[in-house]
Design a protein around this motif. Structure first.
Motif, PDB file in Angstrom:
ATOM      1  N   CYS A   1     -18.875 -46.795 -24.593  1.00  0.00           N
ATOM      2  CA  CYS A   1     -19.440 -45.662 -25.357  1.00  0.00           C
ATOM      3  C   CYS A   1     -18.873 -45.565 -26.773  1.00  0.00           C
ATOM      4  O   CYS A   1     -19.307 -44.735 -27.552  1.00  0.00           O
ATOM      5  CB  CYS A   1     -19.217 -44.353 -24.603  1.00  0.00           C
ATOM      6  SG  CYS A   1     -17.471 -43.909 -24.457  1.00  0.00           S
ATOM      7  N   TYR A   2     -17.930 -46.442 -27.090  1.00  0.00           N
ATOM      8  CA  TYR A   2     -17.312 -46.467 -28.428  1.00  0.00           C
ATOM      9  C   TYR A   2     -16.728 -45.115 -28.829  1.00  0.00           C
ATOM     10  O   TYR A   2     -16.790 -44.715 -29.990  1.00  0.00           O
ATOM     11  CB  TYR A   2     -18.305 -47.007 -29.483  1.00  0.00           C
ATOM     12  CG  TYR A   2     -18.661 -48.432 -29.160  1.00  0.00           C
ATOM     13  CD1 TYR A   2     -17.759 -49.456 -29.402  1.00  0.00           C
ATOM     14  CD2 TYR A   2     -19.872 -48.745 -28.537  1.00  0.00           C
ATOM     15  CE1 TYR A   2     -18.050 -50.759 -29.038  1.00  0.00           C
ATOM     16  CE2 TYR A   2     -20.170 -50.041 -28.173  1.00  0.00           C
ATOM     17  CZ  TYR A   2     -19.249 -51.045 -28.430  1.00  0.00           C
ATOM     18  OH  TYR A   2     -19.539 -52.324 -28.070  1.00  0.00           O
ATOM     19  N   THR A   3     -16.163 -44.439 -27.853  1.00  0.00           N
ATOM     20  CA  THR A   3     -15.467 -43.183 -28.089  1.00  0.00           C
ATOM     21  C   THR A   3     -13.984 -43.399 -27.773  1.00  0.00           C
ATOM     22  O   THR A   3     -13.660 -44.181 -26.885  1.00  0.00           O
ATOM     23  CB  THR A   3     -16.049 -42.087 -27.161  1.00  0.00           C
ATOM     24  OG1 THR A   3     -17.456 -42.040 -27.340  1.00  0.00           O
ATOM     25  CG2 THR A   3     -15.458 -40.727 -27.457  1.00  0.00           C
ATOM     26  N   ALA A   4     -13.114 -42.687 -28.508  1.00  0.00           N
ATOM     27  CA  ALA A   4     -11.670 -42.827 -28.261  1.00  0.00           C
ATOM     28  C   ALA A   4     -11.286 -42.064 -26.994  1.00  0.00           C
ATOM     29  O   ALA A   4     -11.783 -40.960 -26.758  1.00  0.00           O
ATOM     30  CB  ALA A   4     -10.894 -42.297 -29.455  1.00  0.00           C
ATOM     31  N   ILE A   5     -10.439 -42.696 -26.199  1.00  0.00           N
ATOM     32  CA  ILE A   5      -9.892 -41.966 -25.045  1.00  0.00           C
ATOM     33  C   ILE A   5      -8.638 -41.229 -25.529  1.00  0.00           C
ATOM     34  O   ILE A   5      -8.098 -41.542 -26.594  1.00  0.00           O
ATOM     35  CB  ILE A   5      -9.564 -42.925 -23.870  1.00  0.00           C
ATOM     36  CG1 ILE A   5      -8.566 -44.008 -24.310  1.00  0.00           C
ATOM     37  CG2 ILE A   5     -10.841 -43.573 -23.332  1.00  0.00           C
ATOM     38  CD1 ILE A   5      -8.004 -44.829 -23.145  1.00  0.00           C
ATOM     39  N   THR A   6      -8.191 -40.273 -24.759  1.00  0.00           N
ATOM     40  CA  THR A   6      -7.018 -39.496 -25.197  1.00  0.00           C
ATOM     41  C   THR A   6      -5.754 -40.348 -25.015  1.00  0.00           C
ATOM     42  O   THR A   6      -5.737 -41.279 -24.202  1.00  0.00           O
ATOM     43  CB  THR A   6      -6.864 -38.222 -24.338  1.00  0.00           C
ATOM     44  OG1 THR A   6      -6.620 -38.635 -22.983  1.00  0.00           O
ATOM     45  CG2 THR A   6      -8.116 -37.362 -24.386  1.00  0.00           C
TER      46      THR A   6
ATOM     47  N   CYS B   1     -13.799 -43.237 -17.905  1.00  0.00           N
ATOM     48  CA  CYS B   1     -14.084 -42.675 -19.224  1.00  0.00           C
ATOM     49  C   CYS B   1     -15.041 -41.489 -19.064  1.00  0.00           C
ATOM     50  O   CYS B   1     -15.650 -41.296 -18.013  1.00  0.00           O
ATOM     51  CB  CYS B   1     -14.718 -43.756 -20.106  1.00  0.00           C
ATOM     52  SG  CYS B   1     -15.085 -43.210 -21.786  1.00  0.00           S
ATOM     53  N   ASN B   2     -15.188 -40.700 -20.130  1.00  0.00           N
ATOM     54  CA  ASN B   2     -16.153 -39.588 -20.084  1.00  0.00           C
ATOM     55  C   ASN B   2     -17.587 -40.110 -19.936  1.00  0.00           C
ATOM     56  O   ASN B   2     -18.476 -39.393 -19.506  1.00  0.00           O
ATOM     57  CB  ASN B   2     -16.047 -38.738 -21.354  1.00  0.00           C
ATOM     58  CG  ASN B   2     -14.741 -37.961 -21.362  1.00  0.00           C
ATOM     59  OD1 ASN B   2     -14.186 -37.644 -20.304  1.00  0.00           O
ATOM     60  ND2 ASN B   2     -14.226 -37.678 -22.554  1.00  0.00           N
TER      61      ASN B   2
END
Ligand SMILES: [Zn+2]
Length: 234
Positions: free
Chosen positions: A202-207, A222-223
Motif C-alpha cells: 500500500c506504500y504507506t509507512a508503518i508505525t 498492515c492496515n
C-alpha cells in the motif's frame, strides 16, 4: 532478525512460485483456444472464397449457355435466310443475324472475363486452403506442447503446495485464520515486504512500534490487511 521473518520470506517465495506455475497451467489452454479461433477464422474465409468461386463458375456457365442458345438461333436464322423468298425478308433476317452476332461477341468477351475471375478465385481458394492447414498445424503443435507440459506443471504445483503447507506452519491461531483468508484472495500478494518502514503493497509507512514488533519476530498485519515481512537485508 528473527526466524519468523525468514519463514515468511520463504513462504512468500513459495507462494510466488506456485502462482507462476498455476498461471502457466492456465495459460496453456487459453493459447490453444486462441489458435483454435484462428483456425475457425481461416475456415470462414475459405468458405467465403469457395462460395465466390461457385458463383463465378455459375455465371460463366450461364453465359456459355446463352452463347450456345444464340449460336443455335443464328444457325436457325441462317437456314431461314437461305430459304428467303423475297429481298425484304432476306434483309430482315440478315439484320437479325447481325444483331445476334454482335450480342454473341459481347457474350464472348464476358465469358472470357468470367473465366479469368474463376481462375483468380481458384488461386485464392488454394491459398485459403493453405492458410487453414497452417492454422491447424499451429493449433495442433501448441496443443501438443501444452498437453506435454501439463503433467510436469501439475506435479510442480503439487510439490509447491506441499512446501507451502509446511512453510505455513509458522503461523498459528488467529494469524493462521487471517492468513488463510488473505492467501485465498490474493495468493502470494497476501504477504508484503516492508521496505524500511514502507509496506510495499500500500506504500504507506508503518508505525515505529510495528517495525520494532516485526524485528522482534511478531506477526504483523498492515492496515491494508497484508501480512508483513522483513525482506533479506531489510
Ligand atoms: Zn500495507
Amino acid at each position: 532478525m528473527s526466524d519468523i521473518n525468514a519463514g515468511l520470506r520463504h513462504l512468500h517465495a513459495l507462494l510466488a512460485q506456485l502462482g507462476e506455475v498455476q498461471d502457466e497451467l492456465a495459460r496453456g489452454p487459453r493459447q490453444v483456444t486462441a489458435r483454435e479461433n484462428l483456425v475457425k477464422k481461416a475456415e470462414e474465409e475459405l468458405a467465403a472464397k469457395r462460395e465466390s468461386l461457385k458463383q463465378a463458375k455459375a455465371a460463366a456457365d450461364r453465359k456459355s449457355l446463352d452463347l450456345k442458345t444464340n449460336e443455335a438461333k443464328i444457325a436457325g436464322l441462317q437456314a431461314k435466310l437461305n430459304a428467303a423468298s423475297s429481298n425484304k425478308e432476306f434483309d430482315v433476317i440478315k439484320g437479325q443475324i447481325e444483331a445476334d452476332a454482335v450480342a454473341n461477341s459481347v457474350l464472348e468477351d464476358e465469358i472470357l472475363e468470367s473465366l479469368e475471375t474463376v481462375d483468380r478465385l481458384q488461386i485464392a481458394v488454394g491459398e485459403g486452403e493453405q492458410q487453414v492447414t497452417q492454422a491447424q498445424q499451429e493449433r495442433d503443435k501448441r496443443a501438443k506442447e501444452v498437453a506435454d507440459a501439463k503433467g510436469g506443471l501439475e506435479a510442480r504445483v503439487g510439490e509447491l503446495e506441499g512446501q507451502v503447507k509446511e512453510a505455513e506452519k509458522i503461523l498459528g491461531g488467529d494469524n493462521a485464520v487471517k492468513y488463510r483468508r488473505l492467501v485465498a484472495a490474493y495468493g502470494a500478494e497476501a504477504l508484503a515486504a516492508v521496505d524500511g518502514s514502507i509496506c510495499t503493497n500500500c506504500y504507506t509507512a508503518i508505525t515505529p512500534q510495528m517495525r520494532v514488533a516485526l524485528n522482534s519476530g511478531k506477526v504483523i498485519f498492515c492496515n491494508c490487511s497484508r501480512l508483513l515481512f522483513v525482506p533479506e537485508g531489510g
